[in-house]
Design an enzyme around this catalytic site. Structure first.
Site, PDB file in Angstrom:
ATOM      1  N   LYS A 175       0.848  -1.189   0.000  1.00 38.36           N
ATOM      2  CA  LYS A 175       0.000   0.000   0.000  1.00 38.36           C
ATOM      3  C   LYS A 175       0.887   1.243   0.000  1.00 38.36           C
ATOM      4  O   LYS A 175       1.539   1.551   1.000  1.00 38.36           O
ATOM      5  CB  LYS A 175      -0.900   0.033   1.237  1.00 38.36           C
ATOM      6  CG  LYS A 175      -1.797   1.272   1.295  1.00 38.36           C
ATOM      7  CD  LYS A 175      -2.198   1.595   2.716  1.00 38.36           C
ATOM      8  CE  LYS A 175      -2.912   2.941   2.798  1.00 38.36           C
ATOM      9  NZ  LYS A 175      -2.134   4.088   2.274  1.00 38.36           N
ATOM     10  N   GLU A 250       9.382   1.634  11.120  1.00 41.12           N
ATOM     11  CA  GLU A 250      10.406   2.677  10.995  1.00 41.12           C
ATOM     12  C   GLU A 250       9.658   3.993  11.093  1.00 41.12           C
ATOM     13  O   GLU A 250       8.908   4.372  10.196  1.00 41.12           O
ATOM     14  CB  GLU A 250      11.158   2.542   9.663  1.00 41.12           C
ATOM     15  CG  GLU A 250      12.503   3.255   9.677  1.00 41.12           C
ATOM     16  CD  GLU A 250      12.447   4.610   9.010  1.00 41.12           C
ATOM     17  OE1 GLU A 250      12.366   5.604   9.766  1.00 41.12           O
ATOM     18  OE2 GLU A 250      12.477   4.685   7.779  1.00 41.12           O
ATOM     19  N   CYS A 284      12.904  11.213   7.578  1.00 43.79           N
ATOM     20  CA  CYS A 284      12.783  10.773   8.973  1.00 43.79           C
ATOM     21  C   CYS A 284      14.073  10.961   9.764  1.00 43.79           C
ATOM     22  O   CYS A 284      14.057  11.248  10.956  1.00 43.79           O
ATOM     23  CB  CYS A 284      12.342   9.313   9.025  1.00 43.79           C
ATOM     24  SG  CYS A 284      13.396   8.198   8.066  1.00 43.79           S
ATOM     25  N   GLU A 385       8.472  16.379  15.951  1.00 48.48           N
ATOM     26  CA  GLU A 385       8.919  16.225  14.570  1.00 48.48           C
ATOM     27  C   GLU A 385       8.107  17.135  13.658  1.00 48.48           C
ATOM     28  O   GLU A 385       6.892  16.979  13.521  1.00 48.48           O
ATOM     29  CB  GLU A 385       8.781  14.765  14.126  1.00 48.48           C
ATOM     30  CG  GLU A 385       9.362  14.522  12.740  1.00 48.48           C
ATOM     31  CD  GLU A 385       9.308  13.056  12.332  1.00 48.48           C
ATOM     32  OE1 GLU A 385      10.268  12.578  11.717  1.00 48.48           O
ATOM     33  OE2 GLU A 385       8.287  12.400  12.638  1.00 48.48           O
TER      34      GLU A 385
END
Length: 490
Positions: A175, A250, A284, A385
């Site tokens: 996906k 992750e 990331c 973040e």
């Protein structure tokens, strides 16, 4: 002409029964480049069923490693033949610069070839466990792998999951992110041209709440690999408890980049720019917290701001562009809100902070390289973040404080140290609680090294030989070389 995308289930391109579609935009100008289907729960279950049937038939899992390697190399060759198209699609759909997209495409080809080569290595061990007992430890594919990919590296993250999952004999259901499916569709078009058996690889576009949730909850999915935010990762992990499937996550990061006073200043400034502004900060592992020793703080900031001011922002396919667009309007607004928060918290806005609406970028999602200075660890722009071209430059006095500040975060994905003192650099980097680290560098990595983090930055590791473990079960087989009654109850 707007491209109409389709689902790929059991080796066939099919329309979704859901009439609702997702407009796929070019973030540089908001042009609609495609319309993507939104798969239903039933279509997701159909794809999982096809993957399970293919796995249980042994049509792929039952092939020798050499046979599987041959197909992986076939896919790699087809990708290499279409390298420019893959890069162009990535730039057009994600907004990153063409040079970044081309690098991702080349690394994707290398990833398929790397895992094809690994299939020729020994797999498992044998030893004598006791007299006349020979024990074998073997690795076996898990079954159906659900692969959920983020929007920041649509091509590379897809391949980082597809290649090891297929190499180990699993069937897959992939996906892509709702807004960036273009390169995944192209990869599956190339897979369709390869000798991979029907049903082994399936592609579903749609929402995380329907497609992603169904994959994570399904008792017919044996392992799920997800890359994305920490919040969504928690939801994936909870949904996976139904059949206690293996989970690889992750997730987010707020990574420290520590600059000591004895560092080569030009090198440190250069890598600190690369560490946050590559990919428009939508990475990331970005070095979004730059920690600079007091004695060189002002000089570092002066050089850093001067260099950041010269970064050429523009459409990813425009000549000379060094930093591209933000992936979507929604995400752009989130970044701008964090910039507002930073100013309200009292941080000094040394550079940028605004949307760019000039020089042909009026319709696109562009944000200036943004630098905050004189920040403190309690500020949200330091703790949360942002996932954009926003950096916070923080002071520290000595080695002890640098380590304490670096580790003062819920995340633990990446980190770096810059110093000419090798012993100090190694001493500090060993104490940084992160899974991906550098000394006198940033962002440089390769498929041979495991990728993943500590703490809320995830579970498990992607790429390298470690990724094979994520898609395999370990089985012991004990062979009695001299069968005779054991006489335990005599």
């Amino acid at each position: 002409m707007t491209k109409e995308l389709k689902l790929y289930i059991n080796g066939e391109w099919v329309d979704s029964s859901n009439p609702e579609t997702q407009d796929i935009l070019n973030p540089a100008n908001q042009e609609v480049i495609a319309k993507a289907p939104k798969a239903t729960k039933e279509e997701t279950e159909e794809a999982i069923k096809a993957a399970k049937a293919a796995f249980e038939s042994g049509v792929w899992a039952g092939r020798t490693p050499q046979e599987r390697a041959k197909v992986l190399l076939q896919i790699a060759d087809k990708m290499e033949e279409n390298l420019e198209e893959l890069a162009d699609l990535e730039t057009m759909n994600n907004g990153k610069t063409k040079r970044e997209a081309l690098s991702d495409a080349e690394e994707s080809v290398n990833t398929f070839r790397y895992y094809a080569a690994l299939l020729n290595n020994p797999n498992g061990v044998t030893y004598e466990a006791a007299e006349d007992i020979q024990t074998m430890i073997v690795k076996e594919p898990m079954g159906v792998a659900g692969l959920i990919v983020p929007w920041n590296f649509p091509l590379l993250m897809s391949v980082w999951k597809i290649a090891p999952a297929l190499a180990t004999g699993n069937s897959i259901v992939l996906k892509p992110a709702e807004i960036t499916p273009m390169t995944a569709v192209k990869v599956f078009e190339l897979i369709d041209e390869s000798d991979l058996p029907k049903g082994v690889a399936n592609l579903l576009m749609g929402s995380g709440s329907v497609v992603g949730q169904t994959i994570a909850e399904s008792h017919d999915v044996d392992v799920v690999s997800f890359t994305g935010s920490t919040g969504v990762g928690r939801g994936i992990m909870q949904a996976a408890t139904g059949n206690l499937k293996k989970v690889n996550l992750e997730l987010g990061g707020k990574s420290p980049n520590i600059i000591f006073e004895d560092a080569d200043l030009e090198t440190a400034v250069d890598y600190a720019l690369f560490g946050i502004f590559m990919g428009s900060g939508q990475v990331c592992s970005s070095g979004s917290r730059v920690l600079v020793q007091d004695s060189i703080y002002d000089e570092f900031v002066e050089k850093y701001v001067a260099r950041a001011k010269d970064i050429k922002v523009g459409p990813g396919n425009a000549e000379g562009s060094q930093m591209g667009a933000i992936v979507s309007g929604k995400h752009m607004e989130s970044i701008l809100e964090y910039i507002k928060i930073g100013k309200e918290e009292g941080a000094n806005l040394a550079l940028g902070g605004s949307r760019i609406e000039r020089n042909g970028m009026e319709k696109g999602f562009f944000i200036e390289p943004t630098v905050f200075t004189n920040v403190s660890s309690d500020m949200r722009i330091v703790r949360e973040e942002i996932f954009g071209p926003v950096v916070a430059i923080q002071r520290f006095k000595d080695e002890e404080e640098a380590i304490r500040v670096a580790n003062d975060t819920e995340f633990g994905l990446a980190g770096a140290v810059f110093s000419k003192d090798h012993n100090k650099a190694m001493r500090v980097i060993k104490k940084v609680r992160a899974g991906i680290t550098w000394v006198n560098a940033y962002h440089l990595t390769n498929v041979q090294a495991p990728w993943g983090g500590y703490k809320t930055s995830g579970i498990g590791r992607s790429i390298s030989t470690n990724a094979l473990e994520e898609y395999q079960e370990t089985k012991q087989i004990n062979i009695n070389m001299d069968p005779k009654p054991i006489q335990f109850f005599d």
